[in-house]
Design a protein around this motif. Sequence first.
Motif, PDB file in Angstrom:
ATOM      1  N   VAL A 439       0.864  -1.182   0.000  1.00 17.10           N
ATOM      2  CA  VAL A 439       0.000   0.000   0.000  1.00 17.10           C
ATOM      3  C   VAL A 439       0.897   1.226   0.000  1.00 17.10           C
ATOM      4  N   MET A 440       0.653   2.124  -0.937  1.00 20.01           N
ATOM      5  CA  MET A 440       1.484   3.328  -1.046  1.00 20.01           C
ATOM      6  C   MET A 440       0.597   4.552  -0.861  1.00 20.01           C
ATOM      7  N   THR A 441       1.038   5.464   0.006  1.00 20.78           N
ATOM      8  CA  THR A 441       0.299   6.712   0.217  1.00 20.78           C
ATOM      9  C   THR A 441       1.147   7.900  -0.207  1.00 20.78           C
ATOM     10  N   SER A 442       0.508   8.811  -0.935  1.00 14.23           N
ATOM     11  CA  SER A 442       1.111  10.103  -1.278  1.00 14.23           C
ATOM     12  C   SER A 442       0.309  11.170  -0.548  1.00 14.23           C
ATOM     13  N   VAL A 443       0.869  11.694   0.545  1.00  9.66           N
ATOM     14  CA  VAL A 443       0.203  12.766   1.285  1.00  9.66           C
ATOM     15  C   VAL A 443       0.854  14.080   0.867  1.00  9.66           C
ATOM     16  N   VAL A 444       0.053  14.955   0.279  1.00  6.17           N
ATOM     17  CA  VAL A 444       0.595  16.157  -0.359  1.00  6.17           C
ATOM     18  C   VAL A 444      -0.119  17.400   0.155  1.00  6.17           C
ATOM     19  N   PRO A 445       0.529  18.569   0.066  1.00  7.70           N
ATOM     20  CA  PRO A 445      -0.164  19.812   0.434  1.00  7.70           C
ATOM     21  C   PRO A 445      -1.467  19.930  -0.346  1.00  7.70           C
ATOM     22  N   LYS A 446      -2.478  20.488   0.301  1.00  6.04           N
ATOM     23  CA  LYS A 446      -3.821  20.473  -0.287  1.00  6.04           C
ATOM     24  C   LYS A 446      -3.891  21.173  -1.642  1.00  6.04           C
ATOM     25  N   ASP A 447      -2.974  22.121  -1.878  1.00  6.22           N
ATOM     26  CA  ASP A 447      -3.001  22.839  -3.154  1.00  6.22           C
ATOM     27  C   ASP A 447      -1.997  22.284  -4.163  1.00  6.22           C
TER      28      ASP A 447
END
Length: 940
Positions: A439-447
């Motif tokens: 499982v891979m997650t990309s958590v990025v700034p909302k913009d």
Amino acid sequence: MKFSSVLSFLFIALVFSTVQAQDKAATEFSIDYEKFTLDNGLEVILHVDKSEPIVAVATMMHVGSNREKPGKTGFAHFFEHMSFNDSENVPVGANRKMIPEWGGSRNGGTWSDGTVYYEVVPKDAFEKILWIDSDRFGYMINTVTKAALEREKQVVKNEKRQRVDNAPYGYTDEIIRKNLYPEGHPYSWTVIGSLPDLQAATLEDVKEFYNKYYGAANASLVIAGDIDIANTKELVKKWFGEIPRGPEVEALKAMPVTLSESKSLYFKDNFAKLPELRMVYPTVEGYNKDEYALDVLGQLLSGSRKSPLYRTVVEEGKLAPNVSSYNSSSELAGEFVIRARANEGVDLDEVKKAIEKGLQDFEANGFEDTELQRIKAELETQLYSGVATVLNKAFQLVQDNEFGGDPGYITKRAKLYQKINRADVMRVYNEYIKGKNYVMTSVVPKDSPDLAVSGAKEASVWEEKVTTMDASEEVAQGEEAEYEKTPSKYDRSEPAFGEAPLFVMPEVWKANMDNGMKVLGIENNELPLVNFSISFPGGHSLDPDNKAGLAMLTADLMNEGTKTKTSAELEEAIGLLGSSISIRGGLEEINIYGNSLTRNFEETIKLVEEMLLQPRWDEKEFNRLKQELVTSLKGREANPQAIASINFNKLIYGDGNMYAVPSEGTLETANNISLADVKEFYKHLSPNGATFKVVGNIEKQRVTEALSSLSEKWKGEEVTIPSEEISENNSEGNLYFIDVPNSKQSVIYAGLPALSANNDDYTKLDFANEILGGGSSGRLFQTLRIEKGYTYGAYSYIPSRNETAPFTISTSVRSNATLPSLEIIENMVKEYGPGFTKEDVELTQNKVIKQNTRAYESLNAKLGLLTQIDKYGKPEDYINKEQELLMNMNMEDFKNIINKYIKEGEMTYVVVGDKATQFEEVKKLGKKVIELDIHGNPVK
């Protein structure tokens, strides 16, 4: 709290055969204990440790969030909170209030698989702890009221807001669990659960949970410290022997998972400023033999500058300041995690490619034998450090008994680590990582959703909306429950104190080296460990105005190799000794911190000498560290707590004062720093004014002999430290509001300039603050958390500094409780001095004197004693003198100090929260309200 985080030192238990053949006694490690079982099924483990007059008690319940059901998540953790509130034979709120007043500390923790309750107290309160702990365990359920239930819901919800909803990357764990584990798997929800589930909890749910899981046969009890075995056995039978056995709790079998395909998800984070990638592979449950090889694999992949992931992600790709990989095995299943928080604006596709390249390199080239040797050597030192306090020993014994079936499992684990070889590591890599789904997650700034890995699917989480306070959130103490007390053949009223122990300062020895460096030491021979530090006055206070952060960057670069060793070679040389050496910049000092096995002290000091006198000044490492600093500073902009703290100091100290600027500097000042600046700042590190402090299993002569070479080669003049004067405080009486949209909590800071730690009044003010904000027994905590349920914690304190420090109150409250929390703080401070009583004096005296018996147990705590003696010129027996000072203070002395330094009308308030819902609310406090941006600039 995860299974792996409750006892972080479980991973470090290793037998020491790698580089320590000369020490035959170190070939096996164990903790002595005696185990017995009560008639009700409670398993009890006793360990005698008379090094300090204290006792630790740990009760572990074999029930965590893995026993919950969908729709009732978070219940194990919620019940842990409920357990601290009241019980049949103990006064309401006593657990959180009385234990600190006895000089003790207490807490609990819940993770996927279990719950632990623990206390450490001076030994005179030992039987009191058995009374209070057994009553919490066996006699609390009849006292639970609907009011207590509703109040504690608000506290737990605030904990979730603080740790998850209002924190960058806070939702990542939830996203991973939902996608790694199939629906209904006990790990498919988070430990803290969901707010709607918590809000829906009923009194019947609480009672059902207690009756099902809180039987004596579903727990282990460990008592460690200054005890008598025979007497303790009788006391345990008395206090715990009548607790009902409880129904049989069926053991859960391992439930490891497999993935039919890899899953890629992204999430637009309201608070994140930097993109973060995680790749999570399913592995094995705890106590599985493969767990230990996976632990070592994690270290080999990313734990050094020679590791393949570090090379591809950090050195070659320059994509992130660091990368980590680790195995986390719980009772039912395990996870192997690769994690990188990238630099600002970095596309996570590039990070993924770099990780894949690193793994390919590992497959092709494996690892050097010295890397495995380094890991094993480091783990020996960490093993000793992990059991250096009675509480840690209690944790080790209780967890291994409850989950491993053997309180002495540390010895078995050590042997398993010892046997790990190249074939074992490569086997688990091939079995669990190579070519496997994840499982891979990309958590990025909302913009910046474009920074996510290509093709990722957007993840969804439930997010609370900020609203005005509704009826369910208006909570209070409520009426006490009416019930018939459970009959007992014993008197279950509060037992008396035993004979009171009194803390006595350990003997401090002193020496002066020929080059002007002072040496202070305390000999402590319990474990074959030595902890040391070298302090250089100045630190951030010597930074040029436009180059704040220079001291910290200089210290950081000195860790990156010497003239004869690259950073990787230096790291390996330190690691092969099982030692650690770290140079760090701070507000008023630069410090070299280190620890080693006693037998490796001299070799460790040789490396310290090389780092100090022959820094490498590698331009490539400088550029990497500068980028790392910039990344960290950018990430800080997303943290409401950091925003509040930084702007509070800026307002207190005013423009032009170095203390108004964070030690790490700002994005603007970081860009001004060059390698030439670092080399110039290095000249401030002089032996004149420096102090070497050492604590542990080593005598004075051996220390001074080890330092003789450094003394001969290292010369320098004394450094002049500039004095920082606080300009006229124009912020007093005002409230400053900083908008972080959609914040689920408001961070509150309040305070005013007070005094330096060199001031004779400092210790008196520290004593005078105890009743107001000194821990969980303080009025701020008791009112804002226990009574109102507005927050997870609230405290007041005075930082210890050479220059004037502010008296500070800080808390994080749920957004819609911002105004009432401010009103409570305002009124409490106004009334504190006038309302201070003789009873408050006696309570403070008892609390502080008792606390001292356990406050200086660890080697690092003893190093702290030496720091106080060195930095502030305190006498060698200063704790004894401060205790005498406290006992001679009367009510008027306390009132005078409070009135002099804790003046509400002169306090500056900072609130960081959601402007849309809270800005107009805080205006109702009646103070002048000024809006600032996150950098402290007025908003027009």
